[in-house]
Design an enzyme around this catalytic site. Sequence first.
Site, short mmCIF file in Angstrom:
data_model
loop_
_atom_site.label_atom_id
_atom_site.label_comp_id
_atom_site.label_asym_id
_atom_site.label_seq_id
_atom_site.Cartn_x
_atom_site.Cartn_y
_atom_site.Cartn_z
N GLU A 158 -0.84 -3.88 -8.60
CA GLU A 158 -2.26 -3.93 -8.24
C GLU A 158 -2.97 -5.04 -9.01
O GLU A 158 -3.82 -5.73 -8.47
CB GLU A 158 -2.92 -2.57 -8.49
CG GLU A 158 -2.19 -1.47 -7.72
CD GLU A 158 -3.01 -0.21 -7.54
OE1 GLU A 158 -3.04 0.60 -8.48
OE2 GLU A 158 -3.61 -0.04 -6.47
N GLU B 251 0.84 -1.20 0.00
CA GLU B 251 0.00 0.00 0.00
C GLU B 251 0.88 1.25 0.00
O GLU B 251 0.59 2.22 -0.70
CB GLU B 251 -0.92 0.03 1.23
CG GLU B 251 -1.89 -1.14 1.36
CD GLU B 251 -2.99 -1.17 0.30
OE1 GLU B 251 -3.07 -0.25 -0.54
OE2 GLU B 251 -3.77 -2.13 0.32
N HIS C 63 -6.49 2.09 2.95
CA HIS C 63 -6.15 0.66 3.00
C HIS C 63 -5.05 0.41 4.04
O HIS C 63 -5.10 -0.58 4.77
CB HIS C 63 -5.68 0.15 1.63
CG HIS C 63 -6.72 0.28 0.57
ND1 HIS C 63 -6.46 0.07 -0.76
CD2 HIS C 63 -8.04 0.60 0.64
CE1 HIS C 63 -7.57 0.26 -1.46
NE2 HIS C 63 -8.53 0.59 -0.63
N GLU D 86 -5.42 4.53 -0.94
CA GLU D 86 -4.29 3.70 -0.48
C GLU D 86 -4.02 3.98 1.01
O GLU D 86 -3.70 3.06 1.77
CB GLU D 86 -3.03 3.97 -1.31
CG GLU D 86 -3.17 3.76 -2.83
CD GLU D 86 -3.69 2.39 -3.26
OE1 GLU D 86 -3.89 1.51 -2.39
OE2 GLU D 86 -3.91 2.20 -4.47
N TYR E 274 -5.68 -1.66 11.47
CA TYR E 274 -6.87 -2.04 12.25
C TYR E 274 -6.94 -3.58 12.38
O TYR E 274 -7.22 -4.11 13.46
CB TYR E 274 -8.10 -1.47 11.55
CG TYR E 274 -9.44 -1.87 12.14
CD1 TYR E 274 -9.71 -1.71 13.50
CD2 TYR E 274 -10.44 -2.39 11.32
CE1 TYR E 274 -10.96 -2.07 14.01
CE2 TYR E 274 -11.67 -2.73 11.82
CZ TYR E 274 -11.93 -2.59 13.17
OH TYR E 274 -13.16 -2.95 13.67
N GLU F 12 -9.61 -1.49 -5.53
CA GLU F 12 -8.50 -1.89 -6.40
C GLU F 12 -8.97 -2.16 -7.83
O GLU F 12 -8.22 -1.99 -8.78
CB GLU F 12 -7.78 -3.13 -5.84
CG GLU F 12 -7.07 -2.91 -4.52
CD GLU F 12 -6.02 -1.81 -4.53
OE1 GLU F 12 -5.54 -1.43 -5.62
OE2 GLU F 12 -5.69 -1.31 -3.44
N HIS G 188 -8.85 1.13 -9.36
CA HIS G 188 -7.45 1.53 -9.61
C HIS G 188 -6.94 0.83 -10.87
O HIS G 188 -6.32 1.44 -11.73
CB HIS G 188 -6.53 1.16 -8.44
CG HIS G 188 -6.95 1.76 -7.13
ND1 HIS G 188 -6.34 1.46 -5.94
CD2 HIS G 188 -7.94 2.65 -6.83
CE1 HIS G 188 -6.92 2.14 -4.97
NE2 HIS G 188 -7.89 2.86 -5.47
FE FE Z 1 -4.66 0.49 -5.21
MN MN Z 2 -4.71 -0.29 -2.11
#
Ligand code: FE
Ligand code: MN
Length: 321
Positions: free
Chosen positions: A172, A73, A107, A104, A113, A206, A209
């Site tokens: 990705e 990430e 993420h 990102e 978390y 993603e 992306h």
């Molecule tokens: Fe991404």
């Molecule tokens: Mn990502």
Amino acid sequence: MSPVLDYKKTTLSPFELKEQPSFAFKLYQQGCTNSWFPKEIALAQDKAEYDTKLSEMEKHYIKYMIGFFCTAESLVANNISYALYKHIDNPEYKLYLLRQAYEEANHSVTFLYIIDSLGLNRQEIFDMYKTVPEIGAKKDFEEKFTRDLMDKPEITPQELFKNLFGFYAIMEGLYFFSGFLIGLSFGRRQLLRGISSLFQYILRDETVHLGFGMQAMRQLLNDNPNLMTPELNAELRDLMMQAVELESNYASVAMPEGILGMNKNYYLQYCQYIADRRMSALKLDAIYKVSNPAPWLMTQTDLPELVSFFEVSSTNYESRA
Ligand code: FE
Ligand code: MN
């Protein structure tokens, strides 16, 4: 649409949008519509299952998977901010990159978390790119694409294409989607359903992306008819093969024994299948020509709203991840 690279750079800002928004602006809006926050999903049940139901090998895999994703990430965010944002002039693309950079970051926070919820050691997981050579090798491979661009005052369309290929088709498009295979397999077995939901949110981001990067590469090819030389074609093929090999090495240490009914060969075949999909979406020759060993995953990765989005916005775009 304005060219992706415009050396006669003026004062274009993201707000000088065309009357007909480009695909990049539509994807920006799609990204905003997809907004989510990790803590919307409670992970107490996942923690209980992690402690009592998972095998040691499954726990081992989870650590390796998160260890890679944490690093990845950041690498994607760095590539956007140090390489792409500097060199891309198209205002709608820049707008999209800002949105992607935020996602990102979201993420990264999601993986934190998960680490905290499962009671894992933050430092240990974040340092895995240093302690696990197979993760470090993927990092080095990707980071080179960023370094190749970041210090140059100007770049050629070919150099930009190679960076997009390294990050959107490989990082990705290949590495993230392979990771989702096992991440989502837990949910399919009715295990770690909270984490599995978080993975679905990430996957949805993603997918957008990937759609942006693949369409940007097609646009570069359209803008620069001489871009794809036999040399570049061979180089891209070689890069994809290196990437699959690095993933195979990583799988050997991440899942030395099978988990969830999958083994390394199954995983590798999925990587090869995905690698070929990325190649053919760019009209490059397929390399491995294997069948998809995980057809169940396609119902999750071929997100219906995105398939229809791409079908209406572009007739020849291979949208399916
Ligand atoms: Fe991404
Ligand atoms: Mn990502």
